[in-house]
Design an enzyme around this catalytic site. Structure first.
Site, PDB file in Angstrom:
ATOM      1  N   GLU A 135       0.836  -1.215   0.000  1.00  5.84           N
ATOM      2  CA  GLU A 135       0.000   0.000   0.000  1.00  5.84           C
ATOM      3  C   GLU A 135       0.858   1.247   0.000  1.00  5.84           C
ATOM      4  O   GLU A 135       0.548   2.244  -0.649  1.00  5.84           O
ATOM      5  CB  GLU A 135      -0.920   0.015   1.232  1.00  5.84           C
ATOM      6  CG  GLU A 135      -2.002  -1.054   1.218  1.00  5.84           C
ATOM      7  CD  GLU A 135      -2.990  -0.877   0.087  1.00  5.84           C
ATOM      8  OE1 GLU A 135      -2.619  -1.166  -1.062  1.00  5.84           O
ATOM      9  OE2 GLU A 135      -4.124  -0.464   0.353  1.00  5.84           O
ATOM     10  N   THR A 188      -5.667   7.115  -4.774  1.00  7.15           N
ATOM     11  CA  THR A 188      -5.697   7.279  -3.317  1.00  7.15           C
ATOM     12  C   THR A 188      -4.665   8.309  -2.856  1.00  7.15           C
ATOM     13  O   THR A 188      -4.916   9.103  -1.951  1.00  7.15           O
ATOM     14  CB  THR A 188      -5.439   5.919  -2.635  1.00  7.15           C
ATOM     15  OG1 THR A 188      -6.498   5.043  -3.017  1.00  7.15           O
ATOM     16  CG2 THR A 188      -5.412   6.037  -1.130  1.00  7.15           C
TER      17      THR A 188
END
Ligand code: HSE
Length: 315
Positions: A135, A188
């Site tokens: 991530e 994101t």
């Protein structure tokens, strides 16, 4: 080095909905549909390589250092002191930059697969930090609210990050989820850059009251408490302006009797908690029609909360 027990493996890892409005970076749940599929094959090359990616319209990097699936395998193999070669086929079965935990699903599938092929030297809990590194590579932050649900399944609370403290929450009976993805891309990384660095104490009080209420609602199966608690006074007001028709979509869902409605992760996907399959299908269809009247293509999914997490399937 652990024994290598099999040559190839196929793994499905589910998409996930994170934040649940008030629980930014600390709450998420896995979906039955959609999800990513990864096929790993061991080889003698001593390298991690991407053989093929489908479903990404050519958008994902094939450089093994930059692709999250290959990068997390490299971190993992380094940790167990292995120079095992492995090639990766990645079938993306969900939209990218959608708020559905796409990078998380790829990382999780890759990690569960390589761990299986290496003879399972690590537990799923031990795989979590590697998925979080994925991530970090994907968006600059090692949040766990997509990778943890995708890895473990269910509705997950990340009680703390140092070290990760994962709590699986009870899922109320008959909880369905309506998911609509307007065809827009919101990375994101960008959706995090627009967030405030500090928040007023009065907002924090509202937010932690809602988080506590939501958790209490899950434990007590109290849909009315869940409904009251699914409010976000910190993140949603900043992010929703980038999602066309957000307030109209919410009105459709809540007027149709949804338990709650909000942004899935960093968006643009939206989700509604529903009481039944029919209700979630109707809400999806109504929101989809609204988007189409504004020429916004979209996909929708109806799912229960996936309890299994990543699954090794037969080749
Ligand atoms: N909690 C993360 C965020 C999830 O909202 O930025 C990203 O999908």
């Amino acid at each position: 080095m652990p024994n290598v027990i099999s040559k190839s493996v196929k793994v499905f890892a589910p998409a996930s909905v994170s934040n649940l409005n008030c629980g930014f970076d600390i709450l998420g749940f896995a979906l039955d549909d959609p999800g990513d599929e990864v096929i790993l094959t061991l080889n003698e090359s001593k390298k991690v390589s991407i053989e093929k990616i489908t479903g990404d319209n050519g958008l994902l990097p094939t450089d093994p250092e930059k692709n999250t699936a290959s990068a997390v395998i490299q971190y993992y193999l380094k940790q167990i002191n292995s120079n095992q070669g492995v090639s990766i086929i990645l079938h993306k079965k969900m939209p990218l930059n959608s708020g559905l935990g796409s990078s998380a699903a790829s990382s999780v599938a890759a990690l569960v697969g390589i761990n299986e092929l290496m003879g399972k030297p690590m537990s799923r809990r031990e795989l979590l930090p590697f998925a979080m590194e994925g991530e970090c590579l994907a968006c600059g932050n090692a949040h766990a609210d997509n990778v943890a649900p995708s890895l473990f399944g269910g509705l997950v609370l990340i009680r703390g990050y140092n070290p990760p403290d994962i709590v699986k929450l009870p899922v109320p009976d008959n909880l369905w989820c309506a998911i609509v993805h307007p065809e827009l891309s919101i990375p994101t990384r960008e959706a995090r850059q627009i967030l405030p660095a500090t928040i007023p104490l009065r907002d924090a009080v509202i937010q932690w009251g809602n988080v506590a209420g939501l958790i209490a609602g899950f434990y007590s199966n109290d849909m009315e408490l869940i409904r009251r608690s699914m409010q976000d006074v910190i993140i949603e007001p900043v992010r929703k302006v980038r999602i066309p028709l957000f307030d109209s979509m919410r009105k459709i869902a809540m007027d149709a009797g949804a338990i709650g409605f909000g942004i899935s992760g960093s968006g643009p996907t939206v989700f509604a908690f529903c009481n039944s399959l029919i209700q979630s299908e109707n809400i999806c269809k109504s929101i989809s029609s609204l988007l189409l009247t504004s020429s916004i293509e979209n996909q929708f999914y109806v799912s229960k909360i996936n309890q299994q997490g990543a699954l090794i399937t037969t080749l």
